[in-house]
Design a protein around this motif. Structure first.
Motif, PDB file in Angstrom:
ATOM      1  N   ALA A 136     -21.960  72.527 -16.853  1.00 18.57           N
ATOM      2  CA  ALA A 136     -22.609  73.403 -15.882  1.00 18.57           C
ATOM      3  C   ALA A 136     -23.710  74.213 -16.559  1.00 18.57           C
ATOM      4  CB  ALA A 136     -21.586  74.333 -15.236  1.00 18.57           C
ATOM      5  N   GLN A 137     -23.416  74.761 -17.729  1.00 18.06           N
ATOM      6  CA  GLN A 137     -24.401  75.560 -18.464  1.00 18.06           C
ATOM      7  C   GLN A 137     -25.634  74.715 -18.787  1.00 18.06           C
ATOM      8  OE1 GLN A 137     -23.465  78.824 -20.120  1.00 18.06           O
ATOM      9  NE2 GLN A 137     -25.376  79.097 -21.206  1.00 18.06           N
ATOM     10  N   GLN A 138     -25.427  73.484 -19.262  1.00 18.30           N
ATOM     11  CA  GLN A 138     -26.552  72.618 -19.615  1.00 18.30           C
ATOM     12  C   GLN A 138     -27.381  72.254 -18.386  1.00 18.30           C
ATOM     13  OE1 GLN A 138     -24.611  69.412 -21.678  1.00 18.30           O
ATOM     14  NE2 GLN A 138     -24.781  70.422 -23.671  1.00 18.30           N
ATOM     15  N   ALA A 139     -26.720  71.951 -17.277  1.00 18.75           N
ATOM     16  CA  ALA A 139     -27.444  71.598 -16.058  1.00 18.75           C
ATOM     17  C   ALA A 139     -28.280  72.776 -15.568  1.00 18.75           C
ATOM     18  CB  ALA A 139     -26.461  71.143 -14.975  1.00 18.75           C
ATOM     19  N   VAL A 140     -27.695  73.962 -15.602  1.00 12.71           N
ATOM     20  CA  VAL A 140     -28.409  75.165 -15.162  1.00 12.71           C
ATOM     21  C   VAL A 140     -29.601  75.428 -16.080  1.00 12.71           C
ATOM     22  CG1 VAL A 140     -28.233  77.680 -14.998  1.00 12.71           C
ATOM     23  CG2 VAL A 140     -26.474  76.244 -13.972  1.00 12.71           C
ATOM     24  N   GLU A 141     -29.407  75.345 -17.385  1.00 10.62           N
ATOM     25  CA  GLU A 141     -30.495  75.611 -18.332  1.00 10.62           C
ATOM     26  C   GLU A 141     -31.632  74.610 -18.170  1.00 10.62           C
ATOM     27  OE1 GLU A 141     -28.532  75.733 -22.127  1.00 10.62           O
ATOM     28  OE2 GLU A 141     -27.909  77.821 -21.847  1.00 10.62           O
ATOM     29  N   GLN A 142     -31.304  73.350 -17.931  1.00 16.62           N
ATOM     30  CA  GLN A 142     -32.345  72.344 -17.741  1.00 16.62           C
ATOM     31  C   GLN A 142     -33.142  72.626 -16.464  1.00 16.62           C
ATOM     32  OE1 GLN A 142     -30.996  68.294 -17.692  1.00 16.62           O
ATOM     33  NE2 GLN A 142     -33.056  67.488 -17.870  1.00 16.62           N
ATOM     34  N   ALA A 143     -32.453  72.969 -15.381  1.00 25.12           N
ATOM     35  CA  ALA A 143     -33.146  73.282 -14.134  1.00 25.12           C
ATOM     36  C   ALA A 143     -34.024  74.522 -14.301  1.00 25.12           C
ATOM     37  CB  ALA A 143     -32.138  73.479 -13.007  1.00 25.12           C
ATOM     38  N   LEU A 144     -33.514  75.521 -15.009  1.00 23.64           N
ATOM     39  CA  LEU A 144     -34.282  76.749 -15.218  1.00 23.64           C
ATOM     40  C   LEU A 144     -35.521  76.503 -16.064  1.00 23.64           C
ATOM     41  CD1 LEU A 144     -31.341  79.228 -15.770  1.00 23.64           C
ATOM     42  CD2 LEU A 144     -33.003  79.310 -13.893  1.00 23.64           C
ATOM     43  N   SER A 145     -35.447  75.561 -17.011  1.00 22.82           N
ATOM     44  CA  SER A 145     -36.616  75.291 -17.857  1.00 22.82           C
ATOM     45  C   SER A 145     -37.784  74.788 -17.025  1.00 22.82           C
ATOM     46  CB  SER A 145     -36.271  74.301 -18.963  1.00 22.82           C
ATOM     47  OG  SER A 145     -36.101  73.001 -18.448  1.00 22.82           O
ATOM     48  N   CYS A 146     -37.504  74.129 -15.917  1.00 23.30           N
ATOM     49  CA  CYS A 146     -38.566  73.646 -15.035  1.00 23.30           C
ATOM     50  C   CYS A 146     -39.037  74.722 -14.065  1.00 23.30           C
ATOM     51  CB  CYS A 146     -38.079  72.442 -14.220  1.00 23.30           C
ATOM     52  SG  CYS A 146     -37.770  70.990 -15.206  1.00 23.30           S
ATOM     53  N   PHE A 147     -38.095  75.418 -13.437  1.00 25.45           N
ATOM     54  CA  PHE A 147     -38.439  76.341 -12.366  1.00 25.45           C
ATOM     55  C   PHE A 147     -38.667  77.777 -12.823  1.00 25.45           C
ATOM     56  CE2 PHE A 147     -36.308  72.936  -9.999  1.00 25.45           C
ATOM     57  CZ  PHE A 147     -37.209  72.734  -8.979  1.00 25.45           C
ATOM     58  N   ALA A 148     -38.008  78.207 -13.885  1.00 23.50           N
ATOM     59  CA  ALA A 148     -38.097  79.616 -14.300  1.00 23.50           C
ATOM     60  C   ALA A 148     -37.996  79.738 -15.819  1.00 23.50           C
ATOM     61  CB  ALA A 148     -37.010  80.432 -13.613  1.00 23.50           C
ATOM     62  N   PRO A 149     -39.051  79.347 -16.541  1.00 25.87           N
ATOM     63  CA  PRO A 149     -38.986  79.417 -17.997  1.00 25.87           C
ATOM     64  C   PRO A 149     -38.907  80.847 -18.540  1.00 25.87           C
ATOM     65  CG  PRO A 149     -41.178  78.768 -17.290  1.00 25.87           C
ATOM     66  CD  PRO A 149     -40.320  78.788 -16.075  1.00 25.87           C
ATOM     67  N   GLU A 150     -39.083  81.842 -17.679  1.00 21.26           N
ATOM     68  CA  GLU A 150     -38.921  83.232 -18.121  1.00 21.26           C
ATOM     69  C   GLU A 150     -37.484  83.519 -18.538  1.00 21.26           C
ATOM     70  OE1 GLU A 150     -41.852  83.374 -14.605  1.00 21.26           O
ATOM     71  OE2 GLU A 150     -40.048  82.297 -15.132  1.00 21.26           O
ATOM     72  N   VAL A 151     -36.553  82.707 -18.033  1.00 19.20           N
ATOM     73  CA  VAL A 151     -35.146  82.866 -18.401  1.00 19.20           C
ATOM     74  C   VAL A 151     -34.976  82.329 -19.813  1.00 19.20           C
ATOM     75  CG1 VAL A 151     -32.766  82.232 -17.862  1.00 19.20           C
ATOM     76  CG2 VAL A 151     -34.384  82.687 -16.001  1.00 19.20           C
ATOM     77  N   THR A 152     -34.607  83.216 -20.732  1.00 21.34           N
ATOM     78  CA  THR A 152     -34.479  82.817 -22.135  1.00 21.34           C
ATOM     79  C   THR A 152     -33.033  82.649 -22.566  1.00 21.34           C
ATOM     80  OG1 THR A 152     -34.581  85.131 -22.807  1.00 21.34           O
ATOM     81  CG2 THR A 152     -36.661  83.891 -22.787  1.00 21.34           C
ATOM     82  N   SER A 153     -32.096  83.207 -21.796  1.00 17.82           N
ATOM     83  CA  SER A 153     -30.679  83.017 -22.117  1.00 17.82           C
ATOM     84  C   SER A 153     -29.871  83.049 -20.828  1.00 17.82           C
ATOM     85  CB  SER A 153     -30.171  84.094 -23.086  1.00 17.82           C
ATOM     86  OG  SER A 153     -30.179  85.362 -22.466  1.00 17.82           O
ATOM     87  N   VAL A 154     -28.797  82.270 -20.833  1.00 16.83           N
ATOM     88  CA  VAL A 154     -27.925  82.167 -19.664  1.00 16.83           C
ATOM     89  C   VAL A 154     -26.499  82.464 -20.101  1.00 16.83           C
ATOM     90  CG1 VAL A 154     -27.015  80.636 -17.870  1.00 16.83           C
ATOM     91  CG2 VAL A 154     -29.399  80.429 -18.591  1.00 16.83           C
ATOM     92  N   ARG A 155     -25.872  83.396 -19.405  1.00 17.79           N
ATOM     93  CA  ARG A 155     -24.461  83.689 -19.667  1.00 17.79           C
ATOM     94  C   ARG A 155     -23.685  83.324 -18.410  1.00 17.79           C
ATOM     95  NH1 ARG A 155     -22.727  89.538 -20.369  1.00 17.79           N
ATOM     96  NH2 ARG A 155     -20.808  89.285 -19.245  1.00 17.79           N
ATOM     97  N   LEU A 156     -22.850  82.307 -18.543  1.00 19.95           N
ATOM     98  CA  LEU A 156     -22.078  81.802 -17.418  1.00 19.95           C
ATOM     99  C   LEU A 156     -20.651  82.298 -17.538  1.00 19.95           C
ATOM    100  CD1 LEU A 156     -21.924  79.964 -14.914  1.00 19.95           C
ATOM    101  CD2 LEU A 156     -21.438  78.072 -16.461  1.00 19.95           C
ATOM    102  N   GLU A 157     -20.237  83.116 -16.576  1.00 23.72           N
ATOM    103  CA  GLU A 157     -18.874  83.639 -16.550  1.00 23.72           C
ATOM    104  C   GLU A 157     -18.058  82.801 -15.585  1.00 23.72           C
ATOM    105  OE1 GLU A 157     -19.645  87.527 -15.114  1.00 23.72           O
ATOM    106  OE2 GLU A 157     -20.545  88.211 -16.985  1.00 23.72           O
ATOM    107  N   GLN A 158     -16.831  82.545 -15.958  1.00 30.38           N
ATOM    108  CA  GLN A 158     -15.949  81.792 -15.074  1.00 30.38           C
ATOM    109  C   GLN A 158     -15.449  82.711 -13.963  1.00 30.38           C
ATOM    110  OE1 GLN A 158     -15.519  78.472 -15.274  1.00 30.38           O
ATOM    111  NE2 GLN A 158     -16.998  78.626 -16.921  1.00 30.38           N
TER     112      GLN A 158
END
Length: 181
Positions: A136-158
């Motif tokens: 899930a983290q990898q899929a989200v980061e890949q999508a963000l790299s295309c749509f919102a490269p301003e996001v530099t880190s992602v913290r995924l809480e369960q």
């Protein structure tokens, strides 16, 4: 005669890595003039395509079709040239929408100064395995790299597991005076 097979469209992240690798190879070859010329060529092409995209966005105006803005390749190009008409929160939403079918997540916060995005995975009944969270983290980061490269880190809480239901005790009622006789 059959039509030639079309190659899949490259994505921005892969293309960016490839360009960097080629420039690094040229620089490592020891020919400083060739490496400098290659970097100048990349900059000139970027400027040219950026100007063309800026002109297209000007002609389209504020009413860019959702299909255009929702396309990952187009969004990447617009972001690369700082031309995307949507704000970062809207683009984060688009990125999350693109992965929610497989990885249900919701945004809990975004710090624009640091680029940190906080997400919570929705309770999906999955196994809770670390590999599932990592996918899930990898899929989200890949999508963000295309749509919102301003996001530099992602913290995924369960998501918190739902509380266990209370145990209901069922027993026989004690006899009453009416039934004891």
């Amino acid at each position: 005669m059959s039509a030639p097979a079309t190659a899949p469209a490259p994505d921005a992240e892969t293309t960016g890595r490839r360009v960097e690798e080629i420039l690094d190879r040229l620089a490592a070859g020891g020919d400083d003039k060739a490496a400098a010329a290659a970097e100048e060529l990349v900059r000139a092409l970027m400027d040219f395509y950026g100007a063309g995209l800026a002109r297209m966005m000007h002609l389209i105006g504020k009413g860019a079709p959702p299909a255009l803005l929702g396309d990952a390749m187009v969004a990447s190009l617009l972001m690369l040239h700082d031309l995307h008409p949507e704000d970062v929160t809207t683009r984060i939403g688009r990125a999350l929408d693109s992965v929610r079918a497989q990885h249900p997540v919701e945004m809990t916060g975004f710090d624009a100064d640091s680029g940190a995005l906080r997400l919570r995975s929705a309770a999906s009944g999955g196994c809770g395995c670390p590999s599932t969270a990592q996918a899930a983290q990898q899929a989200v980061e890949q999508a963000l790299s295309c749509f919102a490269p301003e996001v530099t880190s992602v913290r995924l809480e369960q998501a918190a597991a739902p509380p266990e239901p209370a145990l209901l005790q069922i027993s026989r009622r004690p006899p009453t005076t009416a039934t004891a006789s």
